[in-house]
Enzyme design. Structure first.
Site, PDB file in Angstrom:
ATOM      1  N   ASP A  27       0.880  -1.162   0.000  1.00 49.34           N
ATOM      2  CA  ASP A  27       0.000   0.000   0.000  1.00 49.34           C
ATOM      3  C   ASP A  27       0.917   1.210   0.000  1.00 49.34           C
ATOM      4  O   ASP A  27       1.528   1.532   1.022  1.00 49.34           O
ATOM      5  CB  ASP A  27      -0.889  -0.011   1.244  1.00 49.34           C
ATOM      6  CG  ASP A  27      -1.773   1.230   1.346  1.00 49.34           C
ATOM      7  OD1 ASP A  27      -1.707   2.093   0.450  1.00 49.34           O
ATOM      8  OD2 ASP A  27      -2.516   1.345   2.334  1.00 49.34           O
ATOM      9  N   VAL A  28       1.043   1.879  -1.137  1.00 47.96           N
ATOM     10  CA  VAL A  28       2.040   2.944  -1.237  1.00 47.96           C
ATOM     11  C   VAL A  28       1.720   4.127  -0.336  1.00 47.96           C
ATOM     12  O   VAL A  28       2.612   4.933  -0.024  1.00 47.96           O
ATOM     13  CB  VAL A  28       2.230   3.419  -2.698  1.00 47.96           C
ATOM     14  CG1 VAL A  28       2.771   2.293  -3.566  1.00 47.96           C
ATOM     15  CG2 VAL A  28       0.950   4.006  -3.271  1.00 47.96           C
ATOM     16  N   TYR A  68      -7.186  15.344  -8.394  1.00 54.86           N
ATOM     17  CA  TYR A  68      -6.305  14.515  -9.220  1.00 54.86           C
ATOM     18  C   TYR A  68      -5.224  15.376  -9.870  1.00 54.86           C
ATOM     19  O   TYR A  68      -4.036  15.039  -9.840  1.00 54.86           O
ATOM     20  CB  TYR A  68      -7.124  13.788 -10.293  1.00 54.86           C
ATOM     21  CG  TYR A  68      -6.294  12.841 -11.130  1.00 54.86           C
ATOM     22  CD1 TYR A  68      -6.018  11.560 -10.670  1.00 54.86           C
ATOM     23  CD2 TYR A  68      -5.791  13.220 -12.369  1.00 54.86           C
ATOM     24  CE1 TYR A  68      -5.254  10.675 -11.424  1.00 54.86           C
ATOM     25  CE2 TYR A  68      -5.029  12.353 -13.133  1.00 54.86           C
ATOM     26  CZ  TYR A  68      -4.772  11.079 -12.657  1.00 54.86           C
ATOM     27  OH  TYR A  68      -3.998  10.208 -13.407  1.00 54.86           O
ATOM     28  N   LYS A 110      -1.094  15.092  -9.163  1.00 59.50           N
ATOM     29  CA  LYS A 110      -0.117  14.782 -10.212  1.00 59.50           C
ATOM     30  C   LYS A 110       0.847  15.938 -10.453  1.00 59.50           C
ATOM     31  O   LYS A 110       2.025  15.717 -10.779  1.00 59.50           O
ATOM     32  CB  LYS A 110      -0.839  14.394 -11.500  1.00 59.50           C
ATOM     33  CG  LYS A 110      -1.572  13.049 -11.404  1.00 59.50           C
ATOM     34  CD  LYS A 110      -0.605  11.904 -11.108  1.00 59.50           C
ATOM     35  CE  LYS A 110      -1.260  10.547 -11.195  1.00 59.50           C
ATOM     36  NZ  LYS A 110      -0.310   9.429 -11.003  1.00 59.50           N
TER      37      LYS A 110
END
Length: 266
Positions: free
Chosen positions: A66-67, A174, A178
């Site tokens: 699980d990053v 999102y 990013k």
């Protein structure tokens, strides 16, 4: 673990770790690394069954990770280094989108009303995207650089998004996550190169992956129409990523490589 039979290629004899390797871009990267000679390909994913399936196909090793959990990332990297004695390539593809936001974008498209996501975006949805996409990248970069620094070499490739530049209406969390991946990776690149470690980023446009398949058809069609080339394949992104991880990109440090079918340039 089964050694991959290839002894030649750009990654001959190297040890690689791919996060998010259980599907989509990560799975395509794992397959290409193996095909190009990697001695060991470690496939890590939150969906352990998916990781196991991909690893079995490339003669690699599967890991559950699980990053968003730093201890989980550290444990996987520690396991790889403990088994192989080194870590040459890390490709970090793990990430999430927000299907609820996409549904609101679709509703606005169908009704003709303005998109209204921000006012409905709660803290939990914001933190979910940030914790996996941005925090997860920090966890992977930190663990990878710690592992590679003693050997004085290594290549790390993170996955950002063209959405960080050409932001999609209704996708603020999102896009922000990013954009953070790009800035974080570039800052780390300037620091890590002093230790012989190259860090670069690929910024895809729409890619035909399981994540993309959850995008409502009308929204997907609108996204596809924004470029001369339609949705990229996972294999095309794997080509880009493996170039950045290879010695062919030996002078490329801190790059954000657009792979968006000509939707825009920066």
């Amino acid at each position: 673990m089964t050694q991959h039979p290839h002894t030649s290629g750009r990654f001959a004899g190297q040890v690689a770790l791919v996060t998010g390797g259980g599907s989509g871009i990560g799975a395509a990267v794992a397959r290409q690394l193996a095909a190009e000679g990697c001695a060991q390909v470690h496939v890590a994913d939150v969906a352990e069954r998916n990781a196991a399936d991909v690893a079995a196909g490339v003669g690699g090793v599967a890991h559950a990770v699980d990053v968003a959990d730093a201890a989980s990332v550290d444990a996987v990297v520690g396991s790889v280094v403990g088994t192989a004695g080194r870590l040459d390539v890390v490709v970090h593809t793990a990430g999430v989108d927000d299907p609820a936001a996409k549904a609101r974008i679709l509703a606005a498209q169908e009704s003709g009303h303005p998109v209204d996501v921000l006012c409905e975006l709660d803290d939990e949805a914001w933190r979910r995207v940030m914790s996996i996409n941005l925090d997860g990248t920090f966890h992977v970069l930190r663990a990878a650089v710690r592992a590679m620094r003693p050997q004085g070499s290594g290549a790390i490739v993170t996955v950002g998004s063209s959405a960080a530049f050409d932001t999609l209406v209704g996708y603020p969390h999102y896009a922000a996550s990013k954009a953070g991946v790009h800035a974080l990776s570039q800052s780390v690149a300037k620091e890590a190169i002093a230790h012989g470690i190259r860090v670069n980023t690929v910024a895809p446009g729409p890619v035909d992956t399981p994540m993309a398949s959850r995008t409502p058809a009308a929204v997907r069609q609108a996204m596809e129409a924004t470029g001369a080339i339609g949705y990229a394949s996972a294999e095309q992104l794997a080509d880009n990523i493996c170039y950045l991880a290879s010695t062919g990109a030996g002078n490329v440090v801190g790059a954000v490589l657009l792979s968006n079918g000509g939707r825009f340039t920066v």
